[in-house]
Design an enzyme around this catalytic site. Sequence first.
Site, mmCIF file in Angstrom:
data_model
loop_
_atom_site.group_PDB
_atom_site.id
_atom_site.type_symbol
_atom_site.label_atom_id
_atom_site.label_comp_id
_atom_site.label_asym_id
_atom_site.label_seq_id
_atom_site.Cartn_x
_atom_site.Cartn_y
_atom_site.Cartn_z
ATOM 1 N N ARG A 224 0.819 -1.211 0.000
ATOM 2 C CA ARG A 224 0.000 0.000 0.000
ATOM 3 C C ARG A 224 0.857 1.267 0.000
ATOM 4 O O ARG A 224 0.512 2.251 -0.660
ATOM 5 C CB ARG A 224 -0.955 -0.015 1.202
ATOM 6 C CG ARG A 224 -1.836 1.235 1.347
ATOM 7 C CD ARG A 224 -2.480 1.679 0.063
ATOM 8 N NE ARG A 224 -3.227 0.627 -0.620
ATOM 9 C CZ ARG A 224 -3.661 0.730 -1.870
ATOM 10 N NH1 ARG A 224 -3.385 1.807 -2.583
ATOM 11 N NH2 ARG A 224 -4.338 -0.255 -2.410
ATOM 12 N N LYS B 291 0.849 24.728 -2.454
ATOM 13 C CA LYS B 291 -0.396 24.046 -2.086
ATOM 14 C C LYS B 291 -0.185 22.536 -2.223
ATOM 15 O O LYS B 291 -0.664 21.892 -3.153
ATOM 16 C CB LYS B 291 -1.545 24.528 -2.969
ATOM 17 C CG LYS B 291 -1.868 26.003 -2.770
ATOM 18 C CD LYS B 291 -2.956 26.463 -3.713
ATOM 19 C CE LYS B 291 -3.253 27.954 -3.527
ATOM 20 N NZ LYS B 291 -4.290 28.445 -4.467
ATOM 21 N N LYS C 245 2.949 38.826 -0.727
ATOM 22 C CA LYS C 245 1.575 38.660 -1.168
ATOM 23 C C LYS C 245 0.687 39.764 -0.608
ATOM 24 O O LYS C 245 1.153 40.632 0.140
ATOM 25 C CB LYS C 245 1.077 37.264 -0.764
ATOM 26 C CG LYS C 245 1.853 36.141 -1.456
ATOM 27 C CD LYS C 245 1.403 34.781 -1.010
ATOM 28 C CE LYS C 245 0.021 34.442 -1.521
ATOM 29 N NZ LYS C 245 -0.001 34.291 -3.007
ATOM 30 N N GLU D 151 3.233 40.565 -5.318
ATOM 31 C CA GLU D 151 1.910 40.327 -5.891
ATOM 32 C C GLU D 151 1.206 41.650 -6.137
ATOM 33 O O GLU D 151 1.205 42.532 -5.275
ATOM 34 C CB GLU D 151 1.101 39.461 -4.918
ATOM 35 C CG GLU D 151 -0.289 39.098 -5.403
ATOM 36 C CD GLU D 151 -1.007 38.202 -4.399
ATOM 37 O OE1 GLU D 151 -0.653 37.013 -4.320
ATOM 38 O OE2 GLU D 151 -1.893 38.698 -3.678
ATOM 39 N N ASP E 104 -2.105 38.886 -9.979
ATOM 40 C CA ASP E 104 -2.971 37.978 -9.236
ATOM 41 C C ASP E 104 -4.432 38.199 -9.601
ATOM 42 O O ASP E 104 -4.962 39.304 -9.431
ATOM 43 C CB ASP E 104 -2.769 38.173 -7.734
ATOM 44 C CG ASP E 104 -3.545 37.147 -6.916
ATOM 45 O OD1 ASP E 104 -3.426 35.945 -7.221
ATOM 46 O OD2 ASP E 104 -4.263 37.543 -5.990
#
Length: 283
Positions: free
Chosen positions: A98, A133, A165, A198, A220
């Site tokens: 697995r 992410k 950001k 950003e 963005d």
Amino acid sequence: MKITDNIKHLIQMTLAEDIGDGDHSSQSCIPDSARGEMKLLVKQDGILCGVDVAREVLRQVDDSIQMEQFMHDGDAIRKGGVVFKLKGPASKMLTAERTVLNFMQRMSGIATTTHKYVEMVKDTGVTLLDTRKTTPNMRVFEKYAVKVGGASNHRFGLFDMMMLKDNHIDFAGGIEKAIDAAINYQKAHGLDLKIEVETRSLDDVRRVLAHGGVHRIMFDNFTPEQVREGVQLVNHRFETEASGGITKETLYDYAATGVDFISIGAFTHQILSLDLSLKTVIC
């Protein structure tokens, strides 16, 4: 994939999570002396990724397990194909099964999806990037899979690039203050990191151009038309990147704007694993 000490440790933790105090199913019905063969079957077309990781999983479970490899990372695989065959202690191969599949199915799924996106825009010259992410403790594997699929990695973490950001800018009191603070921080700490900022509007882009001090400007959640105008404003003075809400349906429109990079979080956080199966070879 180069198997580093860090990767060995991550695999060790993954095995410990699965095995606990023992693989009681295998231990209960398969004698330690039993040996056998298994093969990794392809059940879905895609791009293969994770063979070296599988080899390390098997080594950690039992280094007497032998692998005969027929395909390699980056290969286009077809349903019905055999990636590799294993020979060794039957119970140990089942213990590793697995974990081998979990790594290889996810990594191959990422490589497959990434490859599809890359093929869509290969005539534009744009470089596709992943993001942060990622699945906790899986980043090194997932970012490797993105590269196998033909795209490139953005920063690995918070330490290897400065990205200012919207939240950084708001807390700092504005774009100019955020850029200056980042530059001063690097000087004070002896760092030499690229700075990306950003922008949320074309007016933001103009402010960055007037102020300077960065390496890349991110557009963005811009429309393709706004990205095209932003690229024209920057005019190669800095690298440019489009990000936010870019889908497979809109990807080519963004790539055709002349932007240098497009970052796509979906490479790693909206992935379907590729269907693979590890089965006993019946003699």
